[in-house]
Design a protein around this motif. Structure first.
Motif, PDB file in Angstrom:
ATOM      1  N   ASP A  27     -77.023 -37.317  34.044  1.00 16.88           N
ATOM      2  CA  ASP A  27     -76.609 -36.079  33.388  1.00 16.88           C
ATOM      3  C   ASP A  27     -77.084 -36.087  31.935  1.00 16.88           C
ATOM      4  O   ASP A  27     -77.792 -37.001  31.503  1.00 16.88           O
ATOM      5  N   TRP A  28     -76.663 -35.080  31.186  1.00 17.26           N
ATOM      6  CA  TRP A  28     -76.969 -35.075  29.758  1.00 17.26           C
ATOM      7  C   TRP A  28     -76.033 -36.069  29.087  1.00 17.26           C
ATOM      8  O   TRP A  28     -74.850 -36.083  29.434  1.00 17.26           O
ATOM      9  N   PRO A  29     -76.449 -36.916  28.165  1.00 22.68           N
ATOM     10  CA  PRO A  29     -77.802 -37.001  27.605  1.00 22.68           C
ATOM     11  C   PRO A  29     -78.643 -38.091  28.250  1.00 22.68           C
ATOM     12  O   PRO A  29     -79.644 -38.530  27.664  1.00 22.68           O
ATOM     13  N   GLU A  30     -78.260 -38.508  29.454  1.00 24.28           N
ATOM     14  CA  GLU A  30     -78.954 -39.660  30.052  1.00 24.28           C
ATOM     15  C   GLU A  30     -80.447 -39.406  30.240  1.00 24.28           C
ATOM     16  O   GLU A  30     -81.270 -40.273  29.933  1.00 24.28           O
ATOM     17  N   VAL A  31     -80.777 -38.230  30.796  1.00 19.21           N
ATOM     18  CA  VAL A  31     -82.196 -37.946  31.068  1.00 19.21           C
ATOM     19  C   VAL A  31     -83.003 -37.969  29.768  1.00 19.21           C
ATOM     20  O   VAL A  31     -84.104 -38.526  29.709  1.00 19.21           O
ATOM     21  N   GLU A  32     -82.415 -37.417  28.710  1.00 21.71           N
ATOM     22  CA  GLU A  32     -83.100 -37.395  27.411  1.00 21.71           C
ATOM     23  C   GLU A  32     -83.302 -38.826  26.897  1.00 21.71           C
ATOM     24  O   GLU A  32     -84.365 -39.175  26.389  1.00 21.71           O
ATOM     25  N   LEU A  33     -82.283 -39.661  27.036  1.00 20.48           N
ATOM     26  CA  LEU A  33     -82.386 -41.032  26.502  1.00 20.48           C
ATOM     27  C   LEU A  33     -83.414 -41.858  27.285  1.00 20.48           C
ATOM     28  O   LEU A  33     -84.190 -42.617  26.691  1.00 20.48           O
ATOM     29  N   ILE A  34     -83.426 -41.698  28.599  1.00 21.66           N
ATOM     30  CA  ILE A  34     -84.446 -42.402  29.398  1.00 21.66           C
ATOM     31  C   ILE A  34     -85.828 -41.897  28.991  1.00 21.66           C
ATOM     32  O   ILE A  34     -86.786 -42.662  28.867  1.00 21.66           O
ATOM     33  N   GLY A  35     -85.928 -40.597  28.741  1.00 19.00           N
ATOM     34  CA  GLY A  35     -87.203 -39.996  28.299  1.00 19.00           C
ATOM     35  C   GLY A  35     -87.668 -40.598  26.977  1.00 19.00           C
ATOM     36  O   GLY A  35     -88.849 -40.893  26.809  1.00 19.00           O
ATOM     37  N   ILE A  36     -86.749 -40.790  26.045  1.00 22.22           N
ATOM     38  CA  ILE A  36     -87.133 -41.376  24.750  1.00 22.22           C
ATOM     39  C   ILE A  36     -87.564 -42.831  24.953  1.00 22.22           C
ATOM     40  O   ILE A  36     -88.580 -43.285  24.416  1.00 22.22           O
ATOM     41  N   ALA A  37     -86.791 -43.571  25.758  1.00 18.72           N
ATOM     42  CA  ALA A  37     -87.149 -44.975  26.043  1.00 18.72           C
ATOM     43  C   ALA A  37     -88.540 -45.045  26.675  1.00 18.72           C
ATOM     44  O   ALA A  37     -89.334 -45.957  26.390  1.00 18.72           O
ATOM     45  N   ASN A  38     -88.832 -44.056  27.525  1.00 17.09           N
ATOM     46  CA  ASN A  38     -90.133 -44.009  28.185  1.00 17.09           C
ATOM     47  C   ASN A  38     -91.247 -43.690  27.178  1.00 17.09           C
ATOM     48  O   ASN A  38     -92.317 -44.309  27.209  1.00 17.09           O
ATOM     49  N   ASN A  39     -90.989 -42.758  26.258  1.00 16.94           N
ATOM     50  CA  ASN A  39     -92.001 -42.434  25.240  1.00 16.94           C
ATOM     51  C   ASN A  39     -92.305 -43.640  24.365  1.00 16.94           C
ATOM     52  O   ASN A  39     -93.449 -43.856  23.967  1.00 16.94           O
ATOM     53  N   ILE A  40     -91.272 -44.413  24.065  1.00 16.08           N
ATOM     54  CA  ILE A  40     -91.473 -45.586  23.198  1.00 16.08           C
ATOM     55  C   ILE A  40     -92.431 -46.586  23.855  1.00 16.08           C
ATOM     56  O   ILE A  40     -93.398 -47.040  23.246  1.00 16.08           O
ATOM     57  N   VAL A  41     -92.155 -46.897  25.130  1.00  9.23           N
ATOM     58  CA  VAL A  41     -93.019 -47.917  25.772  1.00  9.23           C
ATOM     59  C   VAL A  41     -94.432 -47.363  25.952  1.00  9.23           C
ATOM     60  O   VAL A  41     -95.423 -48.084  25.773  1.00  9.23           O
ATOM     61  N   LYS A  42     -94.547 -46.080  26.219  1.00 10.74           N
ATOM     62  CA  LYS A  42     -95.894 -45.522  26.401  1.00 10.74           C
ATOM     63  C   LYS A  42     -96.670 -45.494  25.076  1.00 10.74           C
ATOM     64  O   LYS A  42     -97.883 -45.678  25.066  1.00 10.74           O
ATOM     65  N   LYS A  43     -95.961 -45.279  23.994  1.00  9.75           N
ATOM     66  CA  LYS A  43     -96.626 -45.320  22.683  1.00  9.75           C
ATOM     67  C   LYS A  43     -97.137 -46.747  22.412  1.00  9.75           C
ATOM     68  O   LYS A  43     -98.251 -46.932  21.923  1.00  9.75           O
ATOM     69  N   ALA A  44     -96.308 -47.737  22.764  1.00  8.39           N
ATOM     70  CA  ALA A  44     -96.754 -49.129  22.590  1.00  8.39           C
ATOM     71  C   ALA A  44     -97.991 -49.390  23.456  1.00  8.39           C
ATOM     72  O   ALA A  44     -98.938 -50.050  23.014  1.00  8.39           O
ATOM     73  N   PHE A  45     -98.008 -48.848  24.684  1.00  4.35           N
ATOM     74  CA  PHE A  45     -99.183 -49.026  25.545  1.00  4.35           C
ATOM     75  C   PHE A  45    -100.422 -48.366  24.946  1.00  4.35           C
ATOM     76  O   PHE A  45    -101.531 -48.863  25.093  1.00  4.35           O
ATOM     77  N   SER A  46    -100.228 -47.247  24.248  1.00  2.00           N
ATOM     78  CA  SER A  46    -101.401 -46.546  23.700  1.00  2.00           C
ATOM     79  C   SER A  46    -102.024 -47.331  22.546  1.00  2.00           C
ATOM     80  O   SER A  46    -103.163 -47.089  22.163  1.00  2.00           O
ATOM     81  N   LYS A  47    -101.266 -48.278  21.976  1.00  2.00           N
ATOM     82  CA  LYS A  47    -101.802 -49.054  20.842  1.00  2.00           C
ATOM     83  C   LYS A  47    -102.191 -50.480  21.220  1.00  2.00           C
ATOM     84  O   LYS A  47    -102.944 -51.126  20.496  1.00  2.00           O
ATOM     85  N   ILE A  48    -101.654 -50.995  22.322  1.00  2.00           N
ATOM     86  CA  ILE A  48    -101.756 -52.446  22.567  1.00  2.00           C
ATOM     87  C   ILE A  48    -103.190 -52.907  22.809  1.00  2.00           C
ATOM     88  O   ILE A  48    -103.525 -54.061  22.518  1.00  2.00           O
ATOM     89  N   THR A  49    -104.077 -52.025  23.291  1.00  2.00           N
ATOM     90  CA  THR A  49    -105.444 -52.500  23.571  1.00  2.00           C
ATOM     91  C   THR A  49    -106.127 -52.971  22.274  1.00  2.00           C
ATOM     92  O   THR A  49    -107.017 -53.813  22.322  1.00  2.00           O
TER      93      THR A  49
END
Ligand code: GLY
Ligand code: MN
Ligand code: MN
Length: 361
Positions: free
Chosen positions: A138-160
């Motif tokens: 429910d709210w705000p769970e989906v939003e928080l998982i979304g933010i956690a997901n954006n964080i790891v994807k941002k790290a992936f975009s830089k790690i190379t």
């Protein structure tokens, strides 16, 4: 601030318990976090007593102020100076009541002592009712998982940019975790997995001192925790490819096969479909393409529920799970191909189930 009223309503609609008691040990019961929002702090031996429309939290003097400040308004926070005082406070609250507990967490010795002290009419395991509420985000769970997901994807975009000949798996794991922190993670949601070369054939390889070499796989499986919620994402790269080599051609074919399997699985993730179906679709594809050379090389389930825990309560997307996928569940979609002595590819994304189907976060 979140309200726990809808969560209580969903839980109590699936049980005839009059109270639900969640007690932490030195570990925190993740349902305690779910119903209090207290994702930080230890809250050792604290007890939440949930009623149909409100709840009481019995906690230590030490953590009383934090609880008071962070708890949703439906929770009445009470301080107890000692463990014996905590137990004493149970007496009037449970006597003669039908009390539900989380049988997947509460140790037998505590169960016995709560029963002896509180004298409830009966105590039953309500973990199924708890799980069926929590598996729908429910709210705000989906939003928080979304933010956690954006964080790891941002790290992936830089790690190379950190890839270099000779770096060890351990070093790269630590650099990845630093990037996640830089982008806002409270902590990694699990110990980061980094595998070089043939080590990528082991799905849960522990990063070691293997050094990175050109024309080899780099598999990173990582997640961020943000305000109590997890992400879990895997990427597989080919470092300094030798485009003319047979090894490169093979690695690329494995990568493209897994990518296609992940997309095929995503298409079948939608409300009403049995949880095992997306797995079976990905498995059938991997087993039959390229004349079946990858048959039997997808060796784990397609996915799991995701939330407060990285392997959250709720069904998996794997064989034998006959329950139906529901709107607002969140799963990982993570097919893989593993060839011992050569290497493996896994691609993992997190999927929110919407009315019209699964969407990658
Ligand atoms: N990180 C473990 C998993 O993907 O399930
Ligand atoms: Mn993972
Ligand atoms: Mn996963």
């Amino acid at each position: 601030m979140m309200s726990i009223a809808p969560r209580l309503e969903r839980i109590f609609s699936n049980t005839d318990a009059e109270r639900i008691l969640l007690m932490n040990t030195t570990q925190k019961d993740s349902y305690f976090t779910y119903l209090t929002g207290l994702y930080a702090g230890s809250f050792e031996s604290s007890i939440l007593i949930a009623h149909r429309k409100k709840a009481e939290l019995i906690t230590t003097v030490l953590e009383y102020d934090v609880a008071k400040r962070m708890c949703p308004k439906e929770i009445d926070v009470i301080a107890a100076e000692s463990r014996s005082k905590t137990m004493e406070l149970l007496k009037g609250r449970l006597m003669g009541k039908a009390v539900g507990i989380n049988g997947t967490f509460l140790p037998v010795n505590l169960y016995r002592s709560i029963r002896k002290t509180g004298k409830p009419k009966r105590m039953t395991d309500v973990s199924k009712a708890l799980a069926s509420a929590r598996q729908i985000k429910d709210w705000p769970e989906v939003e928080l998982i979304g933010i956690a997901n954006n964080i790891v994807k941002k790290a992936f975009s830089k790690i190379t940019g950190n890839f270099r000949v000779g770096i060890t798996e351990k070093e790269l794991a630590s650099e990845f975790e630093s990037l996640m922190k830089k982008y806002g993670a409270d902590e990694p949601s699990f110990e980061t997995i980094v595998c070089f070369g043939a080590n990528s054939a082991v799905p849960h390889h522990v990063p070691g001192r293997t050094k990175l070499e050109p024309n080899s796989f780099v598999l990173i499986d990582a997640g961020a925790r943000y305000l109590g919620y997890c992400s879990d994402v895997t990427r597989t790269f080919i470092f300094k490819p030798d485009m003319k080599s047979d090894k490169y051609r093979r690695m690329l074919e494995m990568y493209n096969t897994v990518k296609e399997a992940q997309e095929i699985a995503l298409k079948s993730i939608r409300p009403g479909v049995r949880c095992e179906v997306p797995h079976n679709k990905a498995m059938e594809y991997i087993n039959k393409v390229h004349n079946g050379i990858y048959k039997g090389r997808f060796i784990h389930g397609l996915g799991h529920s995701l939330g407060i825990d990285v392997h959250d309560v709720g069904p998996n997307l794997s064989p034998g799970y006959k329950e139906k996928i529901q709107e607002n569940m969140v799963f990982s979609d993570e097919p893989g191909i593993y060839i011992e002595g050569f290497g493996g590819v896994r691609i993992e994304d997190d999927v929110l189930v919407t009315k019209s189907g699964g969407k990658f976060l």
